[in-house]
Write an enzyme that holds these catalytic residues in place. Structure first.
Site, short mmCIF file in Angstrom:
data_model
loop_
_atom_site.label_atom_id
_atom_site.label_comp_id
_atom_site.label_asym_id
_atom_site.label_seq_id
_atom_site.Cartn_x
_atom_site.Cartn_y
_atom_site.Cartn_z
N LYS A 112 95.73 51.62 16.61
CA LYS A 112 94.89 52.58 17.56
C LYS A 112 93.55 51.68 18.40
CE LYS A 112 94.71 57.34 16.60
NZ LYS A 112 95.66 58.29 16.64
P1 NAD Z 1 92.96 68.17 21.31
O1 NAD Z 1 91.38 67.81 21.93
O2 NAD Z 1 94.44 68.78 22.38
O3 NAD Z 1 91.68 69.71 20.24
C1 NAD Z 1 90.99 69.49 19.12
C2 NAD Z 1 90.38 70.31 18.92
O4 NAD Z 1 89.78 70.60 17.62
C3 NAD Z 1 89.63 72.19 19.89
O5 NAD Z 1 90.63 72.82 19.86
C4 NAD Z 1 88.73 71.59 19.31
O6 NAD Z 1 88.51 72.64 20.29
C5 NAD Z 1 88.34 71.21 18.03
N1 NAD Z 1 87.45 71.24 17.35
C6 NAD Z 1 86.76 69.83 17.57
N2 NAD Z 1 85.91 69.83 17.15
C7 NAD Z 1 85.78 70.32 16.52
C8 NAD Z 1 84.52 70.87 15.10
N3 NAD Z 1 83.73 70.14 14.45
N4 NAD Z 1 85.10 71.95 14.23
C9 NAD Z 1 86.14 72.68 14.28
N5 NAD Z 1 87.04 72.68 16.09
C10 NAD Z 1 86.58 71.17 15.86
O7 NAD Z 1 93.25 67.34 20.34
P2 NAD Z 1 94.43 67.09 19.62
O8 NAD Z 1 95.73 66.54 20.36
O9 NAD Z 1 95.12 68.59 19.35
O10 NAD Z 1 93.99 66.19 18.26
C11 NAD Z 1 93.76 67.01 16.99
C12 NAD Z 1 94.28 66.43 15.60
O11 NAD Z 1 94.89 66.06 15.74
C13 NAD Z 1 93.12 64.46 15.89
O12 NAD Z 1 92.84 64.36 14.30
C14 NAD Z 1 94.71 64.69 17.13
O13 NAD Z 1 94.10 62.59 15.64
C15 NAD Z 1 95.50 64.63 15.87
N6 NAD Z 1 97.11 63.72 16.27
C16 NAD Z 1 97.33 64.38 17.22
C17 NAD Z 1 98.23 64.30 17.64
C18 NAD Z 1 98.48 64.56 19.46
O14 NAD Z 1 100.28 64.45 19.74
N7 NAD Z 1 97.83 65.05 20.51
C19 NAD Z 1 98.95 63.31 16.97
C20 NAD Z 1 99.00 63.07 15.54
C21 NAD Z 1 98.15 63.70 15.78
#
Ligand code: NAD
Length: 423
Positions: A112
């Site tokens: 990471k």
């Molecule tokens: P993103 O940035 O597209 O979306 C994040 C969302 O979380 C947004 O809607 C934001 O408003 C919300 N958010 C942020 N802080 C917040 C808070 N304090 N309270 C409530 N909501 C909050 O991110 P993503 O790519 O959707 O990733 C989200 C999670 O999924 C992360 O933990 C990431 O590590 C995990 N993840 C993502 C992927 C991927 O392919 N994008 C893969 C595996 C895991």
């Protein structure tokens, strides 16, 4: 639990991972003698990332790349741009990638990266300069056979394109396989952007079937409507579920008869968050945790399900779209309350699975259709759910512990068979 000199007692995410490893240890029989390999990252790199800002001043940002394990193949894991990124968080996220790639039986280790920065505070040119300088600082430890970054919170396909271009400039030829999650015309894969949300949906449906929870009419609450939560919510609504509550960084909205997800996603193309959306009522962030729901999808950041929230949450099923959303003490409460949790290392692994497909396609320079990719993804995810479910029944443990047993056995068997150099 043992800890490392550069990690502090309050560094919760890494300590959570260590505790998870302690819990799986009794199930590992003679492989247990190799378990310390998981309690320390293979390689930690901290870099200074100086950039020239648009006003001519110079600012320094702290960047990281952690390779937790390379035992089963090259490192694999995203790059996060967020103001709270620190070494502890990146270490934990890299370790969860080790578990995730192993539970899926992908030929990767876990890694990471991150930069401690608020990407929204930078102009597009500053963001590009930051990305290119960060890439040049970590270039000696990444590569298609060494460690393959991907997007995470705060990064996207444009950032991956810049990383690919910067790395390729250093090599003297185009190296598409150095990152995944790239734009499609730069060697990216069809289906990659939606893959994690799709995986949450596929694993959720597979488990719901096993516990006789119909998706049709199920009430679902989602935290975070970004890349992961947005696609998962859209697919569940398409399948007949009712998305009743959504929380993001701007607030919480609720509609007992269901929020129109495609409309909300359209609205979010231009709005900062869900708070101003007219198709639902605003409720307090605290009330979100006690609304009526059958399924809860945390898809924002880690450390969201605390002990208090675990005691009050009404869901029967929790689908961990985010990485590390549940504190370990809260996890115990959910288990005692017979709430089924599909752990992050299974639930959100659709993204890394299609990243693997992207890497394979880049290596072969032969690209598949979106339909082919989704079919392969669905098959693999249903299989992993079955494997983890059977393991949990065999050991009468939670799905998380079962996933860790499966993953740790694969990693430690590989470790044992490779032996310890120089022997
Ligand atoms: P993103 O940035 O597209 O979306 C994040 C969302 O979380 C947004 O809607 C934001 O408003 C919300 N958010 C942020 N802080 C917040 C808070 N304090 N309270 C409530 N909501 C909050 O991110 P993503 O790519 O959707 O990733 C989200 C999670 O999924 C992360 O933990 C990431 O590590 C995990 N993840 C993502 C992927 C991927 O392919 N994008 C893969 C595996 C895991």
């Amino acid at each position: 639990m043992t800890n490392l000199s550069y990690i502090q007692q309050h560094d919760k995410a890494w300590l959570t991972f260590l505790e998870q490893i302690d819990r799986v240890s009794p199930f590992l029989e003679d492989l247990k003698e190799h378990i310390d390999i998981l309690r320390r990252p293979k390689r930690v790199l901290i870099v200074d990332v100086p950039i020239v800002m648009d006003d001519g001043s110079i600012r320094h940002f702290e960047g990281y790349r952690v390779q937790h394990s390379l035992t089963r193949g090259p490192g694999k894991g995203g790059i996060r741009y967020h103001p709270n990124v620190d070494l502890n968080e990146v270490m934990a996220l890299s370790a969860w990638m080790t578990i995730k790639t192993a539970v899926l039986n992908l030929p990767f280790g876990g890694a990471k990266g991150g930069v401690r920065v608020d990407p929204k505070s930078l102009s597009p040119r500053e963001l590009e300069r930051l990305t290119r300088r960060y890439t040049s600082e970590i270039a000696h430890i990444i590569g298609p056979q060494k460690d393959i970054p991907a997007p995470d919170v705060g990064t996207n396909q444009n950032v991956m394109g810049w990383i690919m271009d910067t790395y390729s400039s250093g090599q003297g030829h185009t190296v598409t396989g150095v990152v995944t999650g790239k734009p499609v015309h730069l060697g990216g894969s069809l289906g990659r952007i939606k893959a994690t949300g799709r995986g949450v949906y596929i694993t959720g449906c597979a488990i719901a079937k096993k516990i006789n929870l119909p998706i049709l009419g199920a009430k679902i609450a989602v935290q975070g409507l970004g890349n992961v939560g947005g696609e998962a919510a859209r697919l569940f609504q398409e399948a007949g579920a009712i998305i009743t509550s959504i929380q993001d960084h701007t607030g919480t909205i609720h509609h007992p008869e269901g929020i129109d997800i495609p409309k909300l996603l359209d609205y979010l193309q231009h709005a900062a968050g869900v708070a101003g959306f007219e198709g639902a009522q605003v409720i307090s962030n605290d009330d979100f945790w006690t609304t009526d729901m059958d399924i809860f999808i945390p898809a924002a950041l880690e450390g969201q399900i605390t002990v208090e929230r675990a005691q009050n949450i009404k869901a029967k099923l929790i689908l961990e779209g985010a990485n590390g959303p549940t504190y370990i003490e809260a996890d115990d409460i959910l288990t005692q309350r017979n709430i089924i949790v599909v752990p992050d290392v299974v639930c959100n692994s659709g993204g890394v699975t299609v990243s693997y497909f992207e890497w394979v396609q880049d290596m072969a320079s032969f690209f598949w259709s979106e339909e082919e990719i989704n079919q392969r993804l669905d098959k693999l995810m249903v299989q992993v759910v079955d494997d983890v479910w059977n393991m949990a029944n065999q050991h009468l443990c939670s799905l998380r512990t079962a996933a860790y047993i499966l993953a740790c056995r694969r990693i430690l068997t590989a470790r044992k068979e490779r032996g310890v150099f120089p022997g």
